[in-house]
Design a protein around this motif. Structure first.
Motif: not given
Length: 348
Positions: A154-156, A160-162, A218-225
């Protein structure tokens, strides 16, 4: 000062040599703690195949994924011993505790139960299952390693959390403790003949095995982002030059489930370049999964200031013939890149 001393101590002739960086998901995970150490110490054919792949490619710096972590790094040290006996010496090692298998008291995966592998901060049968490691010929500045693995999702910035039905999925309590990194995100400084290299390594969650809330996607996307956010200054000071992103993104730019635009957007970051390595047959595929087929999911993305001397995927020889050890080692393929820097010319 440390970097200057290291360079002075390195052989003069080596200062002009490119640095070979490799990334390899060696799939050295096992079903229980201690089993990997057992297999490394005995004549396990998969471990031997991994050793054969590494000795054939001889990276100077290796970002390794899929290796079980233990508190004293016994398995990693045993692997380094086996490699040394095979003629490949990595005197410098780094492996911190990953999020995989780091258990919580909550239902994090939304299956209605607690205490399963999906209720850890990152999926894992036990603490450290399928972690990361860095092996290097050159000194690692361990005191300066930056570990971003504790960052809450949530702090990134822009995360976008599910949700399901407009509510946090699986719960507001889960969102409050859920870390972003399914395994780890590290920035590991290495003192090389080409100057200090910051290895930015990670292993993202697969964007599948979930429901319509798309938690894993969504987690995969934010890990890359995370890397773009970091490079844009959204997570504090970031390396400006001589860095490389190395790891398993679990996402193809075009094929399969997942938010494919995430990796394409990372390619487009002005601080990065994509060497687009291929194997001896001209293929950019880095993994083959029985259920979905061929994908490019493993990446080496150097900063734009590096000169890419060469790059490749260790899967076929120059004639396109299969390499037996590579097929026995892992479903993933080792990728490598040879880097030099314009500021480190011979005689300087």
């Amino acid at each position: 000062m440390i970097r200057i001393l290291v360079l002075l101590l390195l052989p003069f002739a080596a200062q002009a040599e490119p640095v070979r960086v490799a990334s390899f998901n060696a799939e050295l995970g096992r079903k229980g703690p201690g089993l990997l150490l057992r297999d490394i110490r005995r004549d396990d054919p998969q471990v031997q195949a991994v050793i054969d792949v590494l000795t054939a490619t001889a990276p100077d710096i290796l970002a390794l994924q899929g290796i079980d972590w233990d508190h004293d790094n016994l398995a990693l040290s045993a692997l380094a011993d086996r490699l040394r006996a095979a003629g490949l010496d990595y005197p410098h090692l780094f492996a911190g505790q990953p999020n995989s298998g780091l258990m919580t008291s909550l239902d994090l995966d939304g299956d209605g139960e607690r205490g399963g592998p999906g209720d850890a901060q990152g999926w894992g049968r036990f603490t450290g299952n399928g972690g990361l490691a860095v092996l290097s010929r050159y000194p690692i500045a361990k005191d300066e390693v930056r570990d971003l693995s504790a960052l809450l999702w949530k702090d990134l910035p822009g995360a976008t959390l599910p949700t399901r039905g407009g509510l946090p999925f699986p719960s507001e309590q889960a969102h409050a403790v859920q870390r972003l990194s399914s395994i780890a995100h590290w920035i590991v400084p290495v003192e090389t003949p080409q100057g200090r290299l910051n290895l930015m390594t990670f292993h993202a969650a697969p964007p599948v095995f979930d429901g319509p809330e798309d938690r894993n996607g969504l987690r995969n996307r934010d890990e890359i982002r995370l890397w773009s956010v970091l490079l844009d200054g959204g997570l504090g000071p970031a390396p400006k030059s001589r860095f490389i992103i190395a790891g398993d993104a679990n996402l193809d730019p075009n094929l399969g489930e997942g938010r494919n635009e995430a990796i394409r957007d990372l390619f487009q970051h002005p601080s990065l370049q994509d060497p687009q390595p291929v194997d001896g047959a001209g293929s950019a595929v880095t993994v083959v999964w029985k259920a979905v087929g061929e994908r490019r999911v493993d990446y080496l993305l150097p900063s734009a200031d590096w000169v890419v001397e060469d790059a490749g995927i260790h899967w076929t020889d120059a004639n396109g013939a299969p390499l037996a050890a590579a097929r026995k080692a892992s479903r993933h393929r080792l990728i490598w890149v040879d880097l030099s820097h314009p500021d480190m010319r011979p005689g300087l």
